[in-house]
Design an enzyme around this catalytic site. Structure first.
Site, PDB file in Angstrom:
ATOM      1  N   PHE A  38      15.086 -22.575   2.650  1.00 52.54           N
ATOM      2  CA  PHE A  38      13.900 -23.085   1.947  1.00 52.54           C
ATOM      3  C   PHE A  38      14.236 -23.441   0.507  1.00 52.54           C
ATOM      4  O   PHE A  38      13.400 -23.835  -0.232  1.00 52.54           O
ATOM      5  CB  PHE A  38      12.777 -22.055   1.995  1.00 52.54           C
ATOM      6  CG  PHE A  38      12.482 -21.627   3.414  1.00 52.54           C
ATOM      7  CD1 PHE A  38      12.231 -22.561   4.384  1.00 52.54           C
ATOM      8  CD2 PHE A  38      12.510 -20.294   3.767  1.00 52.54           C
ATOM      9  CE1 PHE A  38      11.987 -22.178   5.690  1.00 52.54           C
ATOM     10  CE2 PHE A  38      12.257 -19.903   5.064  1.00 52.54           C
ATOM     11  CZ  PHE A  38      12.006 -20.847   6.027  1.00 52.54           C
ATOM     12  N   TRP A  46       5.648 -25.867   1.751  1.00 56.10           N
ATOM     13  CA  TRP A  46       6.719 -25.502   0.814  1.00 56.10           C
ATOM     14  C   TRP A  46       7.963 -25.032   1.576  1.00 56.10           C
ATOM     15  O   TRP A  46       9.096 -25.247   1.150  1.00 56.10           O
ATOM     16  CB  TRP A  46       6.212 -24.368  -0.094  1.00 56.10           C
ATOM     17  CG  TRP A  46       7.246 -23.829  -1.047  1.00 56.10           C
ATOM     18  CD1 TRP A  46       7.582 -24.335  -2.269  1.00 56.10           C
ATOM     19  CD2 TRP A  46       8.062 -22.663  -0.865  1.00 56.10           C
ATOM     20  NE1 TRP A  46       8.563 -23.561  -2.847  1.00 56.10           N
ATOM     21  CE2 TRP A  46       8.873 -22.527  -2.013  1.00 56.10           C
ATOM     22  CE3 TRP A  46       8.198 -21.707   0.144  1.00 56.10           C
ATOM     23  CZ2 TRP A  46       9.790 -21.495  -2.172  1.00 56.10           C
ATOM     24  CZ3 TRP A  46       9.108 -20.688  -0.020  1.00 56.10           C
ATOM     25  CH2 TRP A  46       9.886 -20.584  -1.161  1.00 56.10           C
ATOM     26  N   HIS A  47       7.746 -24.426   2.751  1.00 61.84           N
ATOM     27  CA  HIS A  47       8.879 -23.900   3.498  1.00 61.84           C
ATOM     28  C   HIS A  47       9.703 -24.982   4.184  1.00 61.84           C
ATOM     29  O   HIS A  47      10.845 -24.738   4.555  1.00 61.84           O
ATOM     30  CB  HIS A  47       8.395 -22.898   4.556  1.00 61.84           C
ATOM     31  CG  HIS A  47       7.924 -21.605   3.956  1.00 61.84           C
ATOM     32  ND1 HIS A  47       6.610 -21.371   3.653  1.00 61.84           N
ATOM     33  CD2 HIS A  47       8.596 -20.491   3.587  1.00 61.84           C
ATOM     34  CE1 HIS A  47       6.496 -20.156   3.119  1.00 61.84           C
ATOM     35  NE2 HIS A  47       7.680 -19.607   3.065  1.00 61.84           N
ATOM     36  N   GLY A  48       9.124 -26.149   4.402  1.00 61.50           N
ATOM     37  CA  GLY A  48       9.900 -27.199   5.050  1.00 61.50           C
ATOM     38  C   GLY A  48       9.018 -28.337   5.507  1.00 61.50           C
ATOM     39  O   GLY A  48       7.778 -28.272   5.434  1.00 61.50           O
TER      40      GLY A  48
END
Lengths: 510, 345
Positions: free
Chosen positions: A510, A343-345
């Site tokens: 993000f 989800w962060h990248g």
């Protein structure tokens, strides 16, 4: 627009607040409408083009939510609509955030060669996408019977304090506040909100930004870092990340409170956790809650039901078997936390970060199931658990920040002393590690481990949704007194003056 | 205390705190600004006193370091500044020419890179007060005329519009100086800055950067792919020469040396374009002369840092040669190499 910018503090916020005061006199719809307009202006300031994306996302999700609710007793249609909604949201997220990286990976390994220019990532897309996905899922699973008004839904999604870096809100905690409120300005809310905002601003400008000096040069050349510099870089980043993100969350909570709204707590002294399970309950709490609510719980429930249908055990004894542990704990944990990392990248480092934390959590759960006795309450044992947990988290944060996996390994190798022992950092800007730096780091760790949190300082005034446990130093609890006014007035000066030299919040990416 | 009274007290405390900090920042820049500030301040003081002598040196940091007026045979003043380009040089010259006794000769020395990109314009030239609101207004006009906003309206991290930023710097608006205030320990730089200020005044504007016993680092020219002057800098260079021509003051362009390693890294096309560019101006303005090579080089041992600033022995050597050249120029003899001081065949 950054919360710590002149344009926000000096122009946007006063205008938004003044407009809110005036609109509140006209009526609740006018106040909500004004806040929505201000939020859209806030979002469009950075890149007006992406305002269309946000508006389209709100319109499409609101429409799908309405269709799901109208589908009533036709579960197939509801599932189809939900699937379309999830696909649309995740498709947009994938397009902006992951597609270029995936195609680049395929090209690098000679699997496929598709030309695709890496698009600019719209601010906060991960946050407003997850917020709306939660709403759709609740519509489908009966947690919502009637759709909220478009105005309240749009404001729930786009309300500027949480729009670009959270906290990730649940409709049940915000929309009822829109519906119940008289939308009047309350001096108590202003006093509490401005105090929380100031504490957040100070965390960002006076704690997070100054400690960041060795981080960028250190992570740029991790292969040059010997023992002490490697530790300095990792510790500095860990502190920067905490003060930056929790400072941002405080600012968001304070801003919402200025308008009389309460947000949930997002950080609860995570570095004091005695286990990684506890850490995830204290760090970015609204993301953890979202993941538990919409991913982990349905997964775990599905697995448990399947096992029950096959006549397999689902209780604690069944979890103590290897198969039961893997099926009921490890699989949902790895999927959930692995996805939390992604989800962060799109970088592999984020996937590795997620998998590392999933491994920590599995070990932690296994220990809880198979440990010989209850954990010791002795102070020394608790300190040991905090340090062990923090060490694990620190290693994870190296993966989180590194440009690539090899860089992360290099820095970890430096921390293990595999690059030798020296004091100097490779970049002249970061200079050497002197006594002042050590003192500064020690001071920050004292704050992290021993000082009351923002919520604990403001505890007597219900600063946020949810229960806040009393913290250390009760005398530091905020009260509207002359002493606090003078201290915070001076702190406000410091915070505002620091704006000129500060940078972006880490979580904007993000 | 009621929330209203609390908020009022907080507001009063904040306003008073802000006012106190602002007063300190405005009144005591020597107490906290970085160690280059006193050198700029000394140059402004020389200008204010109109204590300039016969020869004025304007240009960039190499000129500021390399030319030591104290070693020259004539009374001279070095008004070159770190990161200085044609804009700063023009500002210094226009003020110098307003003095009752203007200089007889002006030496201009700006390296090739300082014609092609902004350097420390806002961080130094504006922040240190070398350029004021009027200068920046003029710059804004020229930026509009040339269509080159690289100086007037760059996107800086503070997000401020350039016109507002110029005024905020002029008023010493505290947030723009707060980093220096913290780094300078609020007032701990006072004593050292005063010493530097006195030393630069004594040296008539000259000051050093690095003092290493040699540098083999490739300086900026070695990384240039082409020489393309920015329109706004070109316009200011032209204005400067026009101003000198109008006042009948002779101007010499003398390039400061770079280290040999840099010289070897310079692309011939860059050197040739720079040379042609200056030659074009020499043709247009009869009182403007380009003396010597446009990219002279000296052995690396004479350089004190990575930017090809001369170290003290290097600066002394250059100033000795430069002094012989100046004396010859003032006497009407042009056959002297101004960087080495040797006779030219």
């Amino acid at each position: 627009m950054l919360f710590n910018s002149y344009i926000f503090v000096g122009v946007f916020l006063p205008l938004a607040f003044a407009g809110f005061c005036l609109a509140g006199r006209i009526g609740p719809r006018a106040a909500a409408g004004w806040l929505l307009a201000a939020s859209l202006a806030f979002y469009g300031w950075w890149n007006p083009g992406f305002l269309l994306l946000l508006l389209a996302s709100i319109a499409v999700n609101y429409t799908i939510a309405g269709l799901i609710l109208r589908a009533g007793a036709r579960p197939r249609l509801r599932d189809a609509l939900l699937t379309a909604g999830i696909a649309g949201n995740l498709g947009a997220l994938a397009w902006y955030k992951y597609l270029a990286a995936v195609l680049g990976f395929l090209r690098l390994h000679g699997i496929a060669d598709v030309a695709f220019a890496d698009p600019i990532l719209p601010l906060g897309i991960s946050f407003f996408t997850f917020t709306q996905l939660g709403y759709l899922l609740d519509c489908r699973h009966g947690a919502l019977r009637d759709r909220h008004s478009l105005l309240h839904y749009a404001l729930f999604v786009a309300f500027f304090p949480h729009l670009i870096a959270g906290p990730i809100l649940h409709h049940r905690e915000l929309i009822p506040q829109f519906e119940r409120r008289a939308w009047r300005v309350d001096p108590q809310d202003i006093a509490v909100g401005s105090t929380i905002f100031l504490i957040g601003l100070l965390k960002k400008t006076l704690l997070a930004d100054p400690i960041s000096a060795p981080v960028a040069p250190g992570f740029a050349h991790p292969e040059l870092l010997s023992l002490f510099p490697a530790w300095r870089v990792a510790l500095s980043y860990s502190l920067q990340l905490y003060f930056d993100f929790s400072g941002y969350s405080d600012m968001a909570i304070g801003l919402a409170r200025l308008f009389g709204l309460r947000f949930p707590v997002n950080f609860n002294a995570p570095y004091r956790s005695e286990s990684v399970i506890e850490y995830w309950q204290r760090w970015h709490m609204t993301l953890t809650r979202w993941l538990m609510l919409y991913l982990y719980n349905p997964l775990a429930l599905g697995i448990t039901r399947r096992r029950a249908a096959r006549g397999l055990g689902t209780g604690i004894e069944a979890r103590r078997t290897l198969r039961g542990f893997i099926e009921m704990i490890a699989v949902p944990t790895v999927i959930t936390i692995g996805l939390a990392g992604v989800w962060h990248g799109s970088a592999l480092t984020f996937a590795a970060f997620g998998l590392l934390h999933a491994a920590y959590l599995c070990v932690n759960h296994a220990w809880r199931l198979w440990r010989p006795g209850p954990p010791s309450a002795a102070r020394r044992a608790r300190v040991g658990r905090v340090l062990l947990t923090y060490g694990c988290v620190l290693a994870g944060s190296v993966l989180f920040r590194a440009a690539d996996l090899s860089g992360a390994m290099q820095l970890l190798a430096g921390m293990l002393g595999l690059h030798g022992v020296a004091v100097a950092l490779p970049d002249a800007r970061a200079a050497t590690w002197g006594a002042l730096d050590t003192l500064w780091l020690a001071g920050l760790y004292a704050l992290v481990w021993f000082a009351p949190t923002t919520q604990q300082i403001m505890r007597a005034h219900a600063p946020a949704l949810g229960r806040v446990i009393a913290g250390p130093f009760p005398r530091l609890q905020w009260q509207p007194t002359l002493g606090w006014a003078v201290v915070l007035g001076c702190a406000a000066v410091l915070g505002l003056l620091s704006i000129g030299g500060t940078g972006e919040f880490l979580y904007f990416q993000f | 205390m009621s929330p209203r009274r609390y908020l009022a007290a907080l507001g009063v405390a904040a306003i008073m705190g802000f006012a106190l900090v602002w007063a300190w920042i405005a009144a005591m820049p020597m107490a906290y600004l970085d160690p280059e500030y006193p050198a700029w301040r000394a140059k402004l003081e020389l200008l204010r006193r109109c204590d300039l002598g016969d020869v004025l040196v304007v240009g960039d940091s190499r000129a500021a370091v390399d030319v030591m007026p104290a070693l020259l045979p004539v009374r001279a003043t070095n008004l070159a500044v770190g990161g200085g380009e044609a804009i700063e040089a023009y500002a210094a010259l226009s003020r110098a020419l307003a003095c009752p006794v203007p200089p007889r000769r002006v030496v201009i020395s700006v390296d090739a890179a300082h014609f092609t990109q902004p350097d420390l314009f806002w961080e130094r030239s504006v922040r240190f007060g070398f350029l004021g609101v009027a200068d920046l207004g003029e710059l804004g006009q020229i930026a509009r005329q040339t269509g080159d906003a690289s100086f007037a309206a760059p996107q800086l991290s503070d997000g401020l519009p350039a016109a507002l930023r110029a005024r905020l710097y002029a008023w010493r608006f505290p947030p723009l100086f707060f980093n220096s205030l913290m780094r300078g320990g609020v007032g701990l730089r006072w004593w050292r800055n005063r010493e530097t200020y006195a030393a630069v005044l004594e040296a008539r504007g000259q000051y050093f950067f690095g003092k290493d016993a040699g540098s083999s680092t490739v300086a900026v020219e070695g990384h240039m792919r082409a020489f393309r002057p920015l329109p706004v800098l070109d316009r200011y260079f032209d204005r400067m020469l026009a101003l000198l021509a109008a006042r009948g003051i002779q101007a010499d362009f003398i390039a400061m040396p770079m280290n040999r390693t840099t010289r070897e890294a310079v692309r011939p096309a860059v050197r040739d374009s720079f040379s042609r560019y200056l030659a074009g101006y020499a043709e247009r303005y009869p009182g403007f002369h380009v003396l010597g090579p446009v990219m002279p080089d000296w052995p690396d041992r004479y350089f004190g840092d990575a930017f090809s600033h001369l170290n003290p022995p290097g600066a002394a050597r250059l100033s000795a040669g430069f002094g012989r050249c100046l004396r010859a120029r003032l006497a009407g003899n042009a056959a002297i190499d101004c960087v080495t001081g040797d006779l030219v065949d």
